[in-house]
Design an enzyme around this catalytic site. Structure first.
Site, short mmCIF file in Angstrom:
data_model
loop_
_atom_site.label_atom_id
_atom_site.label_comp_id
_atom_site.label_asym_id
_atom_site.label_seq_id
_atom_site.Cartn_x
_atom_site.Cartn_y
_atom_site.Cartn_z
N HIS A 158 0.84 -1.20 0.00
CA HIS A 158 0.00 0.00 0.00
C HIS A 158 0.88 1.25 0.00
O HIS A 158 2.09 1.18 0.20
CB HIS A 158 -0.92 0.03 1.23
CG HIS A 158 -2.09 -0.89 1.12
ND1 HIS A 158 -2.04 -2.21 1.50
CD2 HIS A 158 -3.35 -0.68 0.64
CE1 HIS A 158 -3.21 -2.78 1.29
NE2 HIS A 158 -4.03 -1.88 0.77
N LYS A 162 -0.54 4.76 4.62
CA LYS A 162 -1.37 3.80 5.35
C LYS A 162 -0.80 3.58 6.73
O LYS A 162 0.41 3.37 6.89
CB LYS A 162 -1.48 2.48 4.57
CG LYS A 162 -2.48 1.51 5.19
CD LYS A 162 -2.83 0.39 4.23
CE LYS A 162 -3.82 -0.58 4.84
NZ LYS A 162 -5.10 0.08 5.19
#
Length: 269
Positions: A158, A162
């Site tokens: 990600h 995040k």
């Protein structure tokens, strides 16, 4: 237009919040009746469209969730576990559908969501996309077909912003694989390796997290045996897929009885 379900978006200034605004407004299947941010946020009190850098929308961003949820049929929530649990109390009182894309809940927080679901529909999923939910179904079936001679690893990537790891999607995939094997994920999960760890434990489900750049989301479920590997993969290139799934869940929930649901229910998989 007035008869369309009214949707409130929590954490509206975030990446998903902005995408959800665009999806609701452009979709034409629901009305945007509330945009909520935390107290003290610079967007509070401003017109939502102008805060997003666009034209005037005639809807002000508010920090008063109670007021806007009271007039909504659904709330979409990609925020933090603490904020989501607090919102669940309000959605339960308003009997509004609560679509939750937030991840990283503790066991105690999940119990509070379960209590709220006795009074209203809660749709909670680590990932709202069709493709990922199909991947989870496949992971469950493959895990059920293979014995522990095949090691299971979940690898996810990600963007740098995040804040939780493993991702909610990775845990959802691990849960699916564990269910396929007939075991509890909490008993077999290996969520961190560092230093001299010793040999891999037979039957464990491992997790690895990559963070960097603007990666929207990539997930692999690897079944590694002697001389062969099976890799199930999903790559997201546009977070609009999550927003569309969340809006779909909000609309689907209008016809359901109070309880806890996930995207497998929404998509009819």
């Amino acid at each position: 237009m007035v008869n369309l379900p009214g949707i409130v978006i929590m954490g509206v200034s975030g990446r998903m919040g902005r995408m959800l605004v665009q999806t609701v407004v452009k979709g034409g299947h629901a009305r945007l009746v509330g945009a909520v941010e935390r107290a003290g946020h610079p967007w509070v009190g401003r017109d939502l469209g102008e805060a997003m850098g666009g034209p005037h929308m005639g809807l002000k961003v508010t920090d008063d969730a109670i007021e806007v949820i009271a007039q909504a049929q659904a709330v979409i929530d990609f925020t933090t576990p603490e904020a989501t649990v607090a919102t669940a109390t309000l959605t339960a009182q308003a009997r509004a559908v609560h679509v939750i894309g937030t991840t990283g809940f503790s066991a105690e927080q999940l119990q509070k969501l379960k209590a709220a679901a006795r009074h209203a529909v809660i749709v909670r999923a680590g990932n709202m996309s069709l493709g990922v939910n199909l991947l989870a179904q496949l992971a469950r079936k493959v895990a059920a077909a293979l014995d522990e001679d095949f090691d299971i690893e979940v690898v996810e990537a990600h963007h740098r912003h995040k804040v939780d790891a493993p991702s909610g999607t990775a845990l959802m995939l691990g849960e699916a694989a564990a269910e396929g094997r007939g075991v509890a994920l909490d008993e077999v999960a290996d969520r961190g390796r560092d230093g001299i760890t010793g040999e891999r434990v037979r039957g464990a489900i491992g997790f690895s997290a990559i963070r960097g750049g603007d990666v929207v989301g990539e997930h692999d479920v690897i079944f590694a045996g002697e001389g062969e590997r099976i890799v199930l993969r999903h790559i997201a290139t546009d977070r609009a897929i999550f927003a569309r799934g969340a809006v779909k869940a909000a609309l689907w929930g209008q016809d359901q009885k109070p309880g806890e649901y996930d995207m497998v229910d929404v998509l009819g998989l």
